[in-house]
Structure formats: structure tokens, C-alpha cells
Design a protein around this motif. Structure first.
Motif, PDB file in Angstrom:
ATOM      1  N   MET A   1       0.839  -1.203   0.000  1.00 42.03           N
ATOM      2  CA  MET A   1       0.000   0.000   0.000  1.00 42.03           C
ATOM      3  C   MET A   1       0.870   1.247   0.000  1.00 42.03           C
ATOM      4  SD  MET A   1      -2.911   1.498   0.074  1.00 42.03           S
ATOM      5  CE  MET A   1      -4.286   0.509   0.612  1.00 42.03           C
TER       6      MET A   1
ATOM      7  N   PHE B   1      -2.444   6.936   8.333  1.00 36.46           N
ATOM      8  CA  PHE B   1      -3.705   6.196   8.186  1.00 36.46           C
ATOM      9  C   PHE B   1      -4.644   6.565   9.324  1.00 36.46           C
ATOM     10  CE2 PHE B   1      -6.241   2.450   9.509  1.00 36.46           C
ATOM     11  CZ  PHE B   1      -6.997   2.284   8.359  1.00 36.46           C
TER      12      PHE B   1
ATOM     13  N   PRO C   1      -8.485   5.140  10.690  1.00 36.18           N
ATOM     14  CA  PRO C   1      -9.510   4.132  10.416  1.00 36.18           C
ATOM     15  C   PRO C   1     -10.907   4.734  10.278  1.00 36.18           C
ATOM     16  CG  PRO C   1      -8.966   4.151  12.750  1.00 36.18           C
ATOM     17  CD  PRO C   1      -8.023   5.116  12.087  1.00 36.18           C
TER      18      PRO C   1
ATOM     19  N   ASN D   1     -10.249  -1.804  10.571  1.00 35.66           N
ATOM     20  CA  ASN D   1      -8.924  -1.882   9.948  1.00 35.66           C
ATOM     21  C   ASN D   1      -8.960  -1.360   8.515  1.00 35.66           C
ATOM     22  OD1 ASN D   1     -10.331  -3.938   8.841  1.00 35.66           O
ATOM     23  ND2 ASN D   1      -8.622  -5.377   8.811  1.00 35.66           N
ATOM     24  N   PHE D   2     -10.077  -0.757   8.121  1.00 34.17           N
ATOM     25  CA  PHE D   2     -10.039  -0.006   6.869  1.00 34.17           C
ATOM     26  C   PHE D   2     -10.424   1.435   7.154  1.00 34.17           C
ATOM     27  CE2 PHE D   2     -14.624  -0.476   6.351  1.00 34.17           C
ATOM     28  CZ  PHE D   2     -14.905  -1.766   6.776  1.00 34.17           C
TER      29      PHE D   2
ATOM     30  N   THR E   1      -8.831   5.639   5.899  1.00 38.88           N
ATOM     31  CA  THR E   1      -8.300   6.608   4.942  1.00 38.88           C
ATOM     32  C   THR E   1      -6.780   6.723   5.066  1.00 38.88           C
ATOM     33  OG1 THR E   1     -10.289   7.828   5.551  1.00 38.88           O
ATOM     34  CG2 THR E   1      -8.794   8.906   4.019  1.00 38.88           C
ATOM     35  N   TYR E   2      -6.111   6.595   3.933  1.00 35.74           N
ATOM     36  CA  TYR E   2      -4.657   6.770   3.880  1.00 35.74           C
ATOM     37  C   TYR E   2      -4.351   8.159   3.357  1.00 35.74           C
ATOM     38  CZ  TYR E   2      -4.494   1.695   4.228  1.00 35.74           C
ATOM     39  OH  TYR E   2      -4.652   0.404   4.649  1.00 35.74           O
TER      40      TYR E   2
ATOM     41  N   ASP F   1     -10.296   3.304   1.704  1.00 38.07           N
ATOM     42  CA  ASP F   1     -10.985   2.057   1.350  1.00 38.07           C
ATOM     43  C   ASP F   1     -12.222   1.892   2.235  1.00 38.07           C
ATOM     44  OD1 ASP F   1      -9.669   1.444   3.695  1.00 38.07           O
ATOM     45  OD2 ASP F   1      -8.451  -0.157   2.851  1.00 38.07           O
ATOM     46  N   ILE F   2     -12.719   3.002   2.716  1.00 39.27           N
ATOM     47  CA  ILE F   2     -13.938   3.045   3.506  1.00 39.27           C
ATOM     48  C   ILE F   2     -14.986   3.722   2.615  1.00 39.27           C
ATOM     49  CG2 ILE F   2     -13.189   5.241   4.462  1.00 39.27           C
ATOM     50  CD1 ILE F   2     -14.554   4.860   6.896  1.00 39.27           C
TER      51      ILE F   2
ATOM     52  N   SER G   1     -16.460   8.141   7.340  1.00 38.10           N
ATOM     53  CA  SER G   1     -15.389   8.572   6.453  1.00 38.10           C
ATOM     54  C   SER G   1     -14.995  10.018   6.755  1.00 38.10           C
ATOM     55  CB  SER G   1     -15.823   8.436   4.994  1.00 38.10           C
ATOM     56  OG  SER G   1     -17.055   9.076   4.776  1.00 38.10           O
TER      57      SER G   1
ATOM     58  N   SER H   1     -12.798  10.166   9.824  1.00 37.95           N
ATOM     59  CA  SER H   1     -11.543   9.530   9.448  1.00 37.95           C
ATOM     60  C   SER H   1     -10.630  10.543   8.734  1.00 37.95           C
ATOM     61  CB  SER H   1     -11.868   8.333   8.544  1.00 37.95           C
ATOM     62  OG  SER H   1     -10.721   7.683   8.107  1.00 37.95           O
TER      63      SER H   1
ATOM     64  N   TYR I   1     -18.967  -6.436   4.556  1.00 39.04           N
ATOM     65  CA  TYR I   1     -17.576  -6.323   5.033  1.00 39.04           C
ATOM     66  C   TYR I   1     -17.463  -7.145   6.309  1.00 39.04           C
ATOM     67  CZ  TYR I   1     -18.278  -1.934   2.481  1.00 39.04           C
ATOM     68  OH  TYR I   1     -18.616  -0.991   1.547  1.00 39.04           O
TER      69      TYR I   1
END
Ligand code: GLA
Length: 387
Positions: free
Chosen positions: A4, A26, A28, A51-52, A54-55, A122-123, A131, A134, A376
Motif C-alpha cells: 500500500m 492512516f 480508520p 482496519n479499513f 483513509t490513507y 478504502d472506507i 469517512s 476519518s 464487510y
């Protein structure tokens, strides 16, 4: 994670020229297990970090320009503004969330410089997995690390909430920012939203999976009835304060509340506050049952929470109620999660039933609503951080 990071560096380089001196962060998303619409009435919540999320990959600039690009909104291109003019701009769309956080740092007098930031999440947006918070915490940890600002983590959560309240205009409570800022692997957080006292509770689920199902009905909180619910609970508090010496609905027991029905002339306000008070008690009892290992009882509180959100608080919708109804036969407990009006449900499902759950709920939902839901399997991770 390394893959990633490599991919983010390549994407950053393509967008902003080179990948030199970049750092990767990151934040979450979160799922709330129980305690819904109780944060802004001083009640308890029980969320966890996913565990998902925003990066963000970032590089400092030597001027005062901030440039941001989101891979999830690539049609918007690079959005640019100056640190000397940090104002809400409708056309800046998602950037208003991190912008609000930047404004918070500036107003505390922290000297910042410009930055180039590439974001990928990936959210799903608008799915009730937060989101927006995050993005806020992502910006928070980026600034804290890049500019070496020593800031208490709970303070950072509060700044992010203020950004959403004052800059974006959604009167949210503290739950999302707290869960995302303070999350811990395999634990949910029992948080008293009045005092911000909290406790990590290990999620010992004994063969159960946490399945999140997205209705795929999108909504934004700014245009939902979220703020209206807040106003209704404020009205209820003012009514109850005639009889009780309380500063928030979270301080009231259900017994005291139920003895006060005659104070209410408006049935809607009564029902709204019945949800606030009953949900708060339910949350505490649910966490107690989880700590004792009684997952069945915990699940029954989840079911009761959904009924209260549907009947008293009226924040569910056809899509959420359909999903919950379809999921019930396969679940130990199931409820809507997040603000409602669309978004996701969360269910506790025996590992051996997960595939059947997805198959049957997926098919029947599509028959009833006309499009597919998304599933999910949640893993519970740590809060916002550099990676
Ligand atoms: C949204 C808000 C939170 C909380 C939930 C409902 O996610 O951001 O503060 O009020 O709705 O529990």
C-alpha cells in the motif's frame, strides 16, 4: 501495508511530481456496536476502530499553499487553497473536513506551512462508517507529526469534532472522532460522552464475526435530519429539567424518565428522549453482558437498540429495516449503526453462518430494494497513526 505504501508513493509522485520526502498516515473508519445517538446527549457509546479507513501521503511545502487530491474523488482534481484563507468552500467538497482541522490548528497559533496531500480511502463514503471523521483525524495526525506539535490525543479528537461542528456545520457528538483517534486492536471503547472517561473492552466474540452490511443508500449528514434530532433532544432536556436537576439526558435513569410522561405535551419529543434514555441504559447493560461473556444477551440489546432507533428515534429507513429483518434469522444481534437514514447495519454472526448470511441477505435485499448491498467482515484495529 508495504504494498500500500509503495502504491501510494507512486500515486503521489504521478500527482505531485516526485515522491521524495513523503510520509504516510492512516486513520480508520469506525463501527458502533451499541449506544446510538447518545453521544450528544451526554450518554454512553460503544464503538471500535476498523482496519479499513483513509490513507494520506504527504509532503511539506516551503510556501503557504495546501494542495489536496483524493483518489476516491479524482474527478474533482487537485484542490488548492492558501493557509492565509482557510474558509468553507462548497466547491471544495471533501477538502472542507481536513480544512476545518487546519483552521483549528491555526486558530491555536500553531505555525504551519503548505503541504501536498494525496488521499485514498478504502472506507465507503456516506455509509455511516465515518469517512468524514476519518479524514479529520488523518489531517490531525499529519499536522501533529509534520510540524512536531505535542498534542494530547483526546484534545485532537475534540479539535476534529469542532472542525465538523463549526466549519462543516454538522452538530455531531464526539463518538466518531474519539473511536478513530483512540481505537485499539480487538477492543471496543466504552465511552462516557459527558466526562470522556473511557474503558477499552476486549471483544471476545467466541466464534462470532462482526459483519457490516451497507444498504448502499447514500446520504450526507449535513442534509439529513441529524441536526433536527439534536434540537428535539435539547427540547426534551429543557422539559425534564423542570423536574430533575440534570445537565444532560445521559444523567437520567429510565425509571425517572418513565415517571415523567405527564411533562410532555408533544409525543414526538417524548419518544425521542425515551430513545436517548433507554439507549444509554441499554448500552451499559449490553457492555456488562459482553464482559460476562453472555453474547446472546449482548445481541438482544443490539436488537432492542434497532427497534428503538426505528420506532422512537425514527432514524432508520426502508433499506436499513429491510436489511435488519433479513439478517435477524442469521444473527445473534443486529442493528443499524451510525447516524442512520441509510448507511450500514452491524450484525454478530456465527462464523459458520457467514457465507449463508451473505448469500441470502444479498439476494433477498436486492429483490426487495432493487440493488445489491455490500458486505464487510470487520476487523478491529488501532486508531489514527503514521505507518
Ligand atoms: C454520527 C455522528 C456521531 C453520532 C452518530 C449517532 O456518526 O457523527 O457523533 O451522533 O451519528 O450515534
Amino acid at each position: 501495508m508495504d504494498n500500500m505504501k509503495r502504491k501510494l508513493r507512486e500515486d503521489f509522485s504521478r500527482t505531485f511530481g516526485s515522491k521524495d520526502n513523503t510520509r504516510v498516515f492512516f486513520a480508520p473508519g469506525r463501527v458502533n456496536l451499541i449506544g446510538e445517538h447518545t453521544d450528544y446527549v451526554g450518554g454512553h457509546v460503544f464503538p471500535c476502530a476498523l482496519n479499513f479507513g483513509t490513507y494520506g501521503i504527504v509532503r511539506k511545502r516551503s510556501d503557504r499553499t495546501v494542495r489536496m487530491f483524493s483518489a476516491n474523488m479524482d474527478e474533482k482534481g487537485i484542490i488548492e487553497f492558501s493557509l492565509d484563507e482557510v474558509i468553507f468552500d462548497e466547491s471544495h467538497d471533501w477538502v472542507n473536513y481536513p480544512k476545518g482541522v487546519i483552521k483549528e490548528f491555526l486558530s491555536l497559533g500553531h505555525p504551519l506551512s503548505g503541504m501536498d496531500i494525496y488521499v485514498y480511502g478504502d472506507i465507503p463514503n456516506g455509509a455511516g462508517l465515518s469517512s468524514s471523521a476519518s479524514l479529520e483525524l488523518l489531517m490531525g495526525v499529519i499536522i501533529e507529526s509534520l510540524f512536531e506539535i505535542d498534542i494530547d490525543r483526546i484534545e485532537l479528537c475534540k479539535m476534529s469534532q469542532r472542525a465538523e461542528n463549526n466549519f462543516v456545520g454538522v452538530n455531531c457528538g464526539i463518538m466518531d472522532q474519539f473511536a478513530i483517534g483512540m481505537g485499539k486492536t480487538d477492543c471496543a471503547i466504552l465511552l462516557d460522552c459527558d466526562t470522556l472517561n473511557y474503558e477499552y473492552v476486549p471483544l471476545v466474540l467466541k466464534g462470532l464475526s462482526i459483519i457490516i452490511t451497507n444498504t448502499n443508500k447514500r446520504r450526507g449528514l449535513a442534509d439529513s435530519k441529524y441536526n433536527e434530532r439534536r434540537e428535539e433532544t435539547d427540547k426534551a432536556l429543557a422539559i425534564l429539567q423542570r423536574k430533575f436537576d440534570i445537565a444532560s439526558l445521559g444523567e437520567l435513569s429510565l425509571v425517572d424518565f418513565e415517571s415523567s410522561k405527564d411533562l410532555f405535551v408533544d409525543d414526538v419529543i417524548y419518544k425521542r428522549s425515551r430513545h436517548s434514555v433507554s439507549e444509554n441504559e441499554r448500552t451499559l447493560k449490553a457492555v456488562e453482558s459482553l464482559m460476562k461473556g453472555d453474547l446472546k444477551l449482548f445481541g438482544s440489546y443490539m436488537n432492542a437498540s434497532h427497534a428503538s432507533l426505528r420506532d422512537d428515534y425514527e432514524v432508520t429507513c426502508k433499506e436499513l429495516d429491510t436489511l435488519v429483518m433479513l439478517a435477524e434469522p442469521f444473527s445473534v444481534g443486529v442493528r443499524m449503526t451510525g447516524a442512520g437514514f441509510g448507511g450500514c447495519i452491524v450484525a454478530l454472526v456465527e462464523d459458520s453462518k457467514v457465507e449463508e448470511f451473505k448469500k441470502v441477505v444479498g439476494l433477498e435485499y436486492e429483490k426487495a430494494i432493487g440493488y445489491k448491498p455490500t458486505f464487510y467482515v470487520a476487523s478491529i484495529g488501532d486508531g489514527a497513526r503514521e505507518i
